[in-house]
Design a protein around this motif. Structure first.
Motif: not given
Lengths: 275, 288
Positions: A120-121, A123-124, A209-210, A213, B222, B224-225, B228, B243, B246-247, B266-267, B270
């Protein structure tokens, strides 16, 4: 004392029923809704049982997208990841467990850092790299980043360290190659850990899923969870009975596996986090 | 000669993957966070700390940050308390107890997609099961995910439901590793049960408690699902978290540099939790 004891017993039974309902009833509700007509699904107060079972919901859900493709993609991606994690993980774990070599501490540290960095960190930047290489909408970004599991290496290394040195010495006296020792002696001895990790990894990537997607935008390479989640969006006003029928495609196989192998799966998850 | 190279050969494939897809992307993201880039234009403009300044001036981002912290604190604390109680209750032999252990664990192996869709349906304001249960007890019905005041708590409820079973099982594993002699000695001294709980059980469980605290916290950061699928960050940004933010900024608004800067934040979050895990608190926890 007798009365108090009985009262405690009754309270415990009530707690037992309530907690069971909280955790199991949602699944029952999913099954029941998936079999109703839309009219029956959206009455208030809710009607428990469908008057007739509407099997066509499942057909409609299945036909609302290329689910054969999604299913095949899920299977391919999950199995490829599992296979690659094994092929890269076993030798790495063996080296970290059984060899003293220059830089081993640094390299193992690198593995631990990879263990700490969640997808999740990253992905971009990974998406940007993949798109720069023209690999978006191929299987590569779905599989390759997971081709090695830091967690798997960590678990396997622990297991390999527990194999007695004499076993290895005996094999080396017999002129067995290191490669052979690794696959024919170490791997069978670490079987419980391998099964644990295999279950863990399979369930994680099958459900994921993440990552799919983020890394896909065409049906050709999408996996089941992504396909199912899109059911809701494609329906306009949400047809909950159809969405739940679609959701069954995702839930039922894994629930059946869970019912059959419950003890083993729980042990796998607990073991892999406690060790 | 070959034998000396062997361990390097064995570790290389895995390490290449880690370097390419975990370690290098972190540095690349940090670099991107100092640029302005829309994903399409061929040039990335270096703009120094501008993205970070914009981030911390943005009302939306500050809300995202506070949502993330609120969500994490509530999810972690509520689920830890519930699962500790469940573990103390269910740590027994017998069909009934192992059945319930299995039942509460079942959400953990189900995809978050399924869990999200299922709870969305139960939280439907008009026809949802939860409002029916509420009306049964004479409670006012809620709009759940559709209301800025309740939406984030609805997400917390879902994630507590999902992780309680896992936490309970880990707690039970922890309870079973406490040597029974300690309790036998306390029994002889006629120690009351609450004192056994606070003086023996909880201190002896502290490594487990700490482990769960760390992994639940980093997992919650983290999330997200569910966002979303269930809320898309809304209504009015009330459930937007890191997250997802960011997305959104990366894939919907193409603000790559800005999204990367949020990724660095976020980094850091964590990272702090992880460093605390390894350096600081781990030493204070009671290990046998």
């Amino acid at each position: 004392m007798g009365v108090v004891h009985r009262a405690i017993k009754i309270v415990e039974w009530i707690g037992f029923v309530v907690v069971s309902l909280i955790f199991l009833f949602p699944f029952a509700w999913l099954v029941l809704t998936s079999m109703k007509s839309l009219g029956e699904a959206v009455v208030f107060p809710p009607k428990w049982l469908p008057s007739t079972v509407h099997w066509e919901n499942f057909v409609q859900a299945w036909q609302s997208g290329p689910f054969i493709t999604y299913f095949f993609n899920s299977l391919l991606v999950t199995l490829a990841i599992l296979f690659l994690q094994l092929v890269t993980g076993v030798p790495a774990a063996y080296a970290f467990a059984r060899y003293q070599f220059k830089g081993s501490k640094v390299l193992f540290g690198l593995t631990l850092i990879a263990l700490m960095i969640p997808p999740q960190i990253t992905f971009l930047p990974v998406f940007i790299q993949m798109s720069g290489w023209g690999l978006i909408n191929t299987y590569v970004p779905l599989i390759l980043p997971y081709a090695a599991s830091a967690f798997g290496i960590f678990l396997l290394r622990q297991a390999f360290m527990q194999v007695p040195e004499e076993v290895l010495e005996a094999a080396r006296l017999d002129q067995a190659s290191e490669w052979k020792i690794m696959w024919k002696i170490m791997v069978p001895m670490a079987r419980p850990v391998l099964v644990t990790f295999g279950l863990f990894s399979f369930i994680y990537h099958w459900n994921d899923y993440f990552w799919p997607l983020v890394m896909t935008n065409q049906d050709l390479v999408r996996t089941l969870p992504v396909g199912i989640a899109r059911l809701k969006a494609s329906e306009g006003g949400v047809a909950w009975n159809i969405v739940m029928a679609g959701n069954m495609i995702l839930v039922v196989p894994i629930l059946i596996v869970y019912l059959i192998a419950q003890r083993q799966i729980i042990k796998a998850f607990v073991y892999s986090s406690v060790k | 000669m070959i034998r000396r190279l062997l361990p390097y050969l064995y570790t290389t494939p895995a390490l290449v993957i880690f370097l390419l897809f975990f370690i290098y992307p972190i540095f690349y993201m940090i670099y991107l966070s100092f640029t302005s880039w829309n994903l399409i234009s061929p040039t990335k403009t270096f703009i120094g700390f501008e993205n970070y300044k914009e981030l911390f001036r943005s009302h939306d981002f500050l809300q995202v940050l506070s949502n993330t912290v609120l969500y994490t604190v509530f999810t972690v604390l509520i689920s830890l308390v519930i699962s500790l109680l469940l573990a103390l209750w269910l740590n027994r032999k017998g069909r009934r107890y192992s059945f319930l252990q299995g039942a509460i664990f079942s959400p953990h192996i189900i995809s978050l997609v399924s869990v999200s869709l299922l709870w969305m349906w139960m939280m439907d304001p008009q026809y949802g099961l939860l409002n029916w249960v509420f009306s049964l007890f004479g409670l006012p019905t809620l709009k759940w995910l559709a209301d800025t005041k309740s939406a984030i708590y609805a997400l917390i409820l879902v994630s507590v439901w999902k992780i309680v079973g896992y936490n309970t099982l880990i707690f039970i594993a922890g309870l079973q590793s406490i040597p029974t002699e300690i309790y036998e000695a306390a029994e002889l001294d006629q120690t009351p049960w609450w004192r056994k709980l606070t003086r023996i059980t909880i201190p002896m469980l502290s490594p487990t408690l700490f482990f769960l605290l760390i992994i639940n916290t980093t997992d919650s950061f983290q999330v997200f699902d569910t966002i979303q699928i269930m809320t898309q960050g809304g209504p009015v940004n009330s459930t937007n978290m890191l997250v997802f933010y960011i997305y959104q900024n990366g894939f919907d608004f193409f603000k790559i540099g800005y999204a990367s800067a949020a990724g660095v934040v976020l980094l850091v979050l964590v990272g702090i939790v992880t460093i605390v895990h390894f350096k600081f608190l781990a030493k204070r926890v009671h290990y046998r």
